[in-house]
Design a protein around this motif. Structure first.
Motif, PDB file in Angstrom:
ATOM      1  N   THR A  33       0.823  -1.206   0.000  1.00  0.00           N
ATOM      2  CA  THR A  33       0.000   0.000   0.000  1.00  0.00           C
ATOM      3  C   THR A  33       0.861   1.262   0.000  1.00  0.00           C
ATOM      4  N   GLU A  47       2.014   1.597  -3.667  1.00  0.00           N
ATOM      5  CA  GLU A  47       0.878   1.974  -4.526  1.00  0.00           C
ATOM      6  C   GLU A  47       0.451   3.417  -4.288  1.00  0.00           C
ATOM      7  N   ALA A  48       0.409   3.833  -3.036  1.00  0.00           N
ATOM      8  CA  ALA A  48       0.024   5.214  -2.725  1.00  0.00           C
ATOM      9  C   ALA A  48       1.048   6.189  -3.286  1.00  0.00           C
ATOM     10  N   ASN A  54       2.974   5.709  -5.874  1.00  0.00           N
ATOM     11  CA  ASN A  54       2.811   5.735  -7.329  1.00  0.00           C
ATOM     12  C   ASN A  54       1.631   6.609  -7.737  1.00  0.00           C
ATOM     13  N   ARG A  55       0.520   6.496  -7.010  1.00  0.00           N
ATOM     14  CA  ARG A  55      -0.650   7.318  -7.329  1.00  0.00           C
ATOM     15  C   ARG A  55      -0.365   8.800  -7.118  1.00  0.00           C
ATOM     16  N   LEU A  56       0.315   9.127  -6.050  1.00  0.00           N
ATOM     17  CA  LEU A  56       0.618  10.525  -5.770  1.00  0.00           C
ATOM     18  C   LEU A  56       1.569  11.121  -6.804  1.00  0.00           C
ATOM     19  N   ASP A  67       1.682  10.189  -9.962  1.00  0.00           N
ATOM     20  CA  ASP A  67       1.065  10.158 -11.279  1.00  0.00           C
ATOM     21  C   ASP A  67      -0.321  10.771 -11.152  1.00  0.00           C
ATOM     22  N   GLN A  68      -0.398  12.070 -11.268  1.00  0.00           N
ATOM     23  CA  GLN A  68      -1.637  12.805 -11.047  1.00  0.00           C
ATOM     24  C   GLN A  68      -2.496  12.915 -12.298  1.00  0.00           C
ATOM     25  N   SER A  80      -5.263  11.927 -15.169  1.00  0.00           N
ATOM     26  CA  SER A  80      -6.602  11.347 -15.078  1.00  0.00           C
ATOM     27  C   SER A  80      -6.559   9.905 -15.570  1.00  0.00           C
ATOM     28  N   GLY A  81      -7.600   9.157 -15.270  1.00  0.00           N
ATOM     29  CA  GLY A  81      -7.715   7.791 -15.767  1.00  0.00           C
ATOM     30  C   GLY A  81      -7.653   7.732 -17.275  1.00  0.00           C
ATOM     31  N   MET A 121      -4.051   8.195 -18.365  1.00  0.00           N
ATOM     32  CA  MET A 121      -3.252   6.993 -18.118  1.00  0.00           C
ATOM     33  C   MET A 121      -3.579   5.899 -19.123  1.00  0.00           C
TER      34      MET A 121
END
Length: 135
Positions: free
Chosen positions: A105, A108-109, A111-113, A115-116, A118-119, A122
């Protein structure tokens, strides 16, 4: 242990050792303290020791990664967890699951932060390869 759910953005996971429930957090600062305490040179070496349930690594990790309000609470909780006849080899599955979840986690968190996009952006990147060159 907190009544609030574990915070995956912080790499938190709940773990049970013996009869004690507590929460760990895999943070970079915590990993740095743990690495220094164990004398490890790489994260790979550190992770092998943690997931392998190496006694010294687990003992140090409980002190370095436990979530509590202050150092006194960490010390008291660590003493309880590591108390006589509480922790045993039987706890390795619970430990391994919690550490794996916390590491996963945390990554993953992060990586998300980082890569801002949008879906849609991506998905476009996955299909087109390098959308940055399209702008």
């Amino acid at each position: 242990m907190s009544t609030l759910p574990a915070n995956p953005l912080r790499g938190e996971a709940d773990v049970r050792i013996g009869a004690v429930d507590f929460r760990i957090a895999v943070t970079f600062a915590g990993l740095a303290r743990l690495s220094q305490a164990l004398g490890t040179q790489t994260l790979d070496e550190l992770f092998v020791r943690l997931l392998g349930f190496e006694p010294k690594a687990v003992l140090c990790a409980i002190r370095c990664l436990t979530v509590a309000d202050d150092d006194d609470q960490v010390s008291a909780l660590s003493a309880k967890i590591l108390g006589e006849d509480n922790i045993s080899i039987a706890d390795q599955v619970s430990w391994r699951n919690a550490v794996s979840l916390a590491l996963q986690t945390h990554v993953e968190a992060g990586n998300r932060l980082r890569d801002q996009r949008s879906g849609f952006e991506m998905a476009e990147a996955a299909v087109l390869g390098n959308p940055a060159s399209l702008s």
